[in-house]
Scaffold this motif. Structure first.
Motif, mmCIF file in Angstrom:
data_model
loop_
_atom_site.group_PDB
_atom_site.id
_atom_site.type_symbol
_atom_site.label_atom_id
_atom_site.label_comp_id
_atom_site.label_asym_id
_atom_site.label_seq_id
_atom_site.Cartn_x
_atom_site.Cartn_y
_atom_site.Cartn_z
ATOM 1 N N THR A 166 0.473 75.897 14.243
ATOM 2 C CA THR A 166 0.512 75.077 15.454
ATOM 3 C C THR A 166 1.052 75.834 16.659
ATOM 4 O OG1 THR A 166 2.689 74.241 14.773
ATOM 5 C CG2 THR A 166 0.762 72.952 14.121
ATOM 6 N N ASN A 167 0.870 77.145 16.688
ATOM 7 C CA ASN A 167 1.309 77.936 17.833
ATOM 8 C C ASN A 167 0.336 77.704 18.979
ATOM 9 O OD1 ASN A 167 2.138 79.776 19.722
ATOM 10 N ND2 ASN A 167 2.296 81.499 18.297
ATOM 11 N N THR A 168 0.747 76.924 19.956
ATOM 12 C CA THR A 168 -0.144 76.525 21.034
ATOM 13 C C THR A 168 -0.384 77.626 22.061
ATOM 14 O OG1 THR A 168 1.733 75.550 22.218
ATOM 15 C CG2 THR A 168 0.450 74.088 20.801
ATOM 16 N N SER A 169 0.175 78.810 21.845
ATOM 17 C CA SER A 169 -0.138 79.942 22.721
ATOM 18 C C SER A 169 -1.211 80.846 22.111
ATOM 19 C CB SER A 169 1.125 80.765 23.008
ATOM 20 O OG SER A 169 1.633 81.345 21.817
ATOM 21 N N ASP A 170 -1.633 80.559 20.881
ATOM 22 C CA ASP A 170 -2.696 81.330 20.232
ATOM 23 C C ASP A 170 -4.051 80.741 20.590
ATOM 24 O OD1 ASP A 170 -0.968 83.079 19.011
ATOM 25 O OD2 ASP A 170 -0.950 82.044 17.081
ATOM 26 N N VAL A 171 -4.943 81.602 21.071
ATOM 27 C CA VAL A 171 -6.275 81.155 21.477
ATOM 28 C C VAL A 171 -7.112 80.832 20.248
ATOM 29 C CG1 VAL A 171 -8.440 81.850 22.576
ATOM 30 C CG2 VAL A 171 -6.247 82.476 23.619
ATOM 31 N N TYR A 172 -7.702 79.654 20.247
ATOM 32 C CA TYR A 172 -8.643 79.279 19.185
ATOM 33 C C TYR A 172 -10.058 79.713 19.578
ATOM 34 C CZ TYR A 172 -11.529 76.298 16.181
ATOM 35 O OH TYR A 172 -12.484 75.829 15.306
ATOM 36 N N ILE A 173 -10.558 79.181 20.678
ATOM 37 C CA ILE A 173 -11.878 79.576 21.163
ATOM 38 C C ILE A 173 -11.903 79.570 22.685
ATOM 39 C CG2 ILE A 173 -13.305 78.845 19.198
ATOM 40 C CD1 ILE A 173 -13.782 76.296 21.227
ATOM 41 N N LYS A 174 -12.899 80.252 23.237
ATOM 42 C CA LYS A 174 -13.149 80.246 24.674
ATOM 43 C C LYS A 174 -14.611 79.893 24.908
ATOM 44 C CE LYS A 174 -11.081 84.383 24.875
ATOM 45 N NZ LYS A 174 -10.629 85.680 25.401
ATOM 46 N N GLN A 175 -14.851 79.079 25.940
ATOM 47 C CA GLN A 175 -16.205 78.640 26.241
ATOM 48 C C GLN A 175 -16.901 79.625 27.174
ATOM 49 O OE1 GLN A 175 -15.878 74.710 27.975
ATOM 50 N NE2 GLN A 175 -14.187 74.249 26.594
ATOM 51 N N ARG A 176 -18.210 79.728 27.017
ATOM 52 C CA ARG A 176 -19.039 80.537 27.907
ATOM 53 C C ARG A 176 -20.234 79.688 28.328
ATOM 54 N NH1 ARG A 176 -18.175 84.270 31.210
ATOM 55 N NH2 ARG A 176 -16.792 85.178 29.634
ATOM 56 N N TRP A 177 -20.302 79.366 29.650
ATOM 57 C CA TRP A 177 -21.380 78.571 30.209
ATOM 58 C C TRP A 177 -22.327 79.479 31.003
ATOM 59 C CZ3 TRP A 177 -20.863 72.910 30.228
ATOM 60 C CH2 TRP A 177 -19.689 72.471 29.602
ATOM 61 N N ASN A 178 -23.337 78.904 31.649
ATOM 62 C CA ASN A 178 -24.146 79.745 32.543
ATOM 63 C C ASN A 178 -23.313 80.122 33.763
ATOM 64 O OD1 ASN A 178 -24.527 77.910 34.819
ATOM 65 N ND2 ASN A 178 -26.079 76.812 33.650
ATOM 66 N N ALA A 179 -23.752 81.103 34.514
ATOM 67 C CA ALA A 179 -22.919 81.708 35.560
ATOM 68 C C ALA A 179 -22.492 80.703 36.624
ATOM 69 C CB ALA A 179 -23.667 82.867 36.205
ATOM 70 N N LYS A 180 -23.392 79.821 37.037
ATOM 71 C CA LYS A 180 -23.034 78.900 38.124
ATOM 72 C C LYS A 180 -22.008 77.867 37.656
ATOM 73 C CE LYS A 180 -27.271 77.444 38.916
ATOM 74 N NZ LYS A 180 -28.385 76.682 39.538
ATOM 75 N N ILE A 181 -22.066 77.462 36.383
ATOM 76 C CA ILE A 181 -21.095 76.510 35.853
ATOM 77 C C ILE A 181 -19.788 77.210 35.498
ATOM 78 C CG2 ILE A 181 -20.605 74.953 33.934
ATOM 79 C CD1 ILE A 181 -22.538 73.817 35.978
ATOM 80 N N GLN A 182 -19.874 78.396 34.912
ATOM 81 C CA GLN A 182 -18.676 79.145 34.509
ATOM 82 C C GLN A 182 -17.722 79.334 35.678
ATOM 83 O OE1 GLN A 182 -18.377 80.078 31.295
ATOM 84 N NE2 GLN A 182 -16.586 81.388 31.308
ATOM 85 N N ALA A 183 -18.287 79.608 36.839
ATOM 86 C CA ALA A 183 -17.459 79.870 38.023
ATOM 87 C C ALA A 183 -16.726 78.621 38.505
ATOM 88 C CB ALA A 183 -18.343 80.420 39.140
ATOM 89 N N GLU A 184 -17.210 77.450 38.122
ATOM 90 C CA GLU A 184 -16.608 76.207 38.584
ATOM 91 C C GLU A 184 -15.386 75.791 37.759
ATOM 92 O OE1 GLU A 184 -17.417 74.394 41.128
ATOM 93 O OE2 GLU A 184 -19.359 75.187 41.731
#
Length: 497
Positions: free
Chosen positions: A292-310
């Motif tokens: 339960t270490n809440t500083s450990d990354v589980y996953i990161k999302q990758r969207w298309n470029a125009k959405i990712q920047a938002e």
């Protein structure tokens, strides 16, 4: 200063979703069709996909600069009078058009009635409780089915049918590649299976018949088996988990509380038939396994470029959890986990395996998984809400267009940045299920579980792991379940503005 828009993405009827008309991601300048043209559905599809679709930059017809005039845009939309055909034409090499072998997009889909789509994605459907795989008979087009498991408290659970049995006919008609969908998954609420036997890799019809009836709103608890085994003095938790459903998060946490109380120090996580579901539930399960270490990354999302920047970095990153939202996570704090996974394991199942991989040893026993690493959202013709479906905005959806879309809009990568498993996750220990010896789920002698217990104990099993008739499914009942293999998000949209 960050702007927050509380928009839930995905299976919105399972969620309490709200929205702020001023806070959504607004599309940039786009062409408009001639108001006299009958293209409301096609116009919505193009604009929603131009904004959200993961492969938008790779589809020439979705390019921001594709149309120089409104007239050109109108003519393009009108060239596809069937909205469904139009939708798949603007997907990126969709399986429906190019076939599975050449497909890039294998999972986006649409429904002409968004309410049916939302209801089905929420699990509102008919089911008789029989879960099965389908396989071809030799080199013919004939099909046989085999029972994988029976859903408790279903119609099938009251009938004389069990895991490992075979069937070849429905209402006296031999199943084949042309008729099986209509016979098994059609409008018929009741059908009679003609059973069969297998000997020396030959399937033969038998006289036994089983009549099953589909029940409205059949609820399946995704926790089919949760028990602790004593393996030569080592307490081994075994969890047969068949769907990532957020409505059962507390039940899942309770199962791990029992594992802890039993003193379990090892876990066999059986997801051989789990096609996926909630991303957040996958995060909670991973936390129950690892910590339960809440500083450990589980996953990161990758969207298309125009959405990712938002999106803010905070929104794009999911960490391991210390709470389900209602109670503290019961974690086993393991350094390894044994996962039983097959070609029927997809999306959120694969996400757990990939998300845990940077932190603990994930020993995958079984066959190569399905390879679905993309997530989807539900889109409807509601421009003010960035086309995101919200049950609180039913009156805001364009009454002249009832289409709903479920396109792939992003991929998840683990803490090491790995996401490329569209060909599936390859097992560390390859072992197919054997149709002649499927065994009893949760029994230490069931072959896949027995193989995991052999690894845990370090003692060679007396079981013969030779596979006489390996599972080679071309379809299964899980893929005709309304939820299918969708992986969906349940978190507020948090913008960078």
């Amino acid at each position: 200063m960050k702007k927050y828009s509380f928009l839930f993405l995905g299976l919105s009827l399972l969620l309490t979703s709200c929205s702020n008309d001023d806070n959504g991601i607004k599309p940039g300048p786009t062409p408009d069709p001639d108001p006299t043209a009958d293209v409301a559905a096609q116009n919505f599809m193009w604009k929603a996909m131009n904004l959200w679709y993961f492969w938008q930059p790779d589809v020439p017809d979705l390019a921001d600069t594709r149309f120089s005039t409104d007239a050109e845009y109108t003519a393009f939309l009108e060239s596809y009078p069937d909205p469904e055909n139009f939708y798949y034409s603007i997907c990126n090499n969709h399986e429906r058009i190019v076939g599975e072998e050449n497909a890039i997009d294998r999972f986006s889909f649409a429904n002409e009635d968004y309410s049916e789509l939302v209801n089905s994605l929420s699990g509102i459907s008919q089911s008789n409780g029989l879960e099965f795989g389908l396989r071809l008979i030799g080199n013919s087009s004939d099909v046989f089915g085999y029972v994988q498991y029976i859903v408790p408290n279903s119609d099938a659970s009251t009938k004389d049918i069990q895991r490992g049995e075979f069937f070849t006919r429905v209402d006296g008609v031999q199943l084949n590649t042309q008729n099986y969908i209509n016979l098994l998954f059609g409008e018929n609420s009741t059908y009679t299976l003609g059973m069969a036997t297998v000997s020396d890799n030959t399937i033969s019809d038998s006289a036994k018949e089983v009549t099953l009836t589909k029940i409205e709103n059949q609820i399946e608890d995704p926790i089919l088996v949760a028990k602790t085994l004593d393996v030569n003095g080592t307490k081994v938790a075994y969890l047969m988990y068949n769907r990532f459903l957020s409505s059962f998060n507390e039940d899942l946490n309770d199962a791990f509380a029992q594992f802890k109380a039993d003193g379990a120090t090892e876990l066999v996580l059986d997801m051989r038939y789990n096609p996926g579901g909630s991303v957040n539930t996958s995060r909670l399960l991973a936390s129950m396994i690892y910590g339960t270490n809440t500083s450990d990354v589980y996953i990161k999302q990758r969207w298309n470029a125009k959405i990712q920047a938002e999106f803010s970095d905070e929104f794009l990153t999911d960490y391991f959890a210390s709470s389900t939202g209602a109670s503290a996570i019961n974690t086993l704090n393991l350094s390894r986990v044994f996962v039983l996974a097959t070609g029927d394991s997809a999306s959120a199942s694969e996400l757990v395996m990939n998300g845990l991989d940077p932190y603990i040893d994930v020993i995958h026993i079984g066959t190569t998984t399905r390879g679905k690493n993309e997530f989807s959202i539900t889109l409807v013709d509601d421009l003010e809400n960035s086309y995101i479906y919200s049950e609180n905005r039913e009156g805001k959806i364009n009454p002249d267009n009832s289409w709903g879309l479920q396109p792939l809009v992003g991929r998840n990568e683990n803490a090491d940045g790995f996401y490329d498993y569209t060909s599936g996750l390859v097992p560390d220990i390859a072992l197919s299920e054997d149709l002649t010896n499927l065994g009893v789920l949760g029994d230490p002698n069931e072959p896949l579980l027995a193989r995991a217990l052999e690894e845990i104990s370090g003692i060679s099993s007396k079981i013969d792991f030779t596979v006489e008739m390996p599972v080679e499914n071309f379809d299964s009942s899980r893929m005709h379940n309304p939820l299918k293999d969708n992986m969906y998000l349940e978190k507020p949209l948090q913008l960078n503005k």
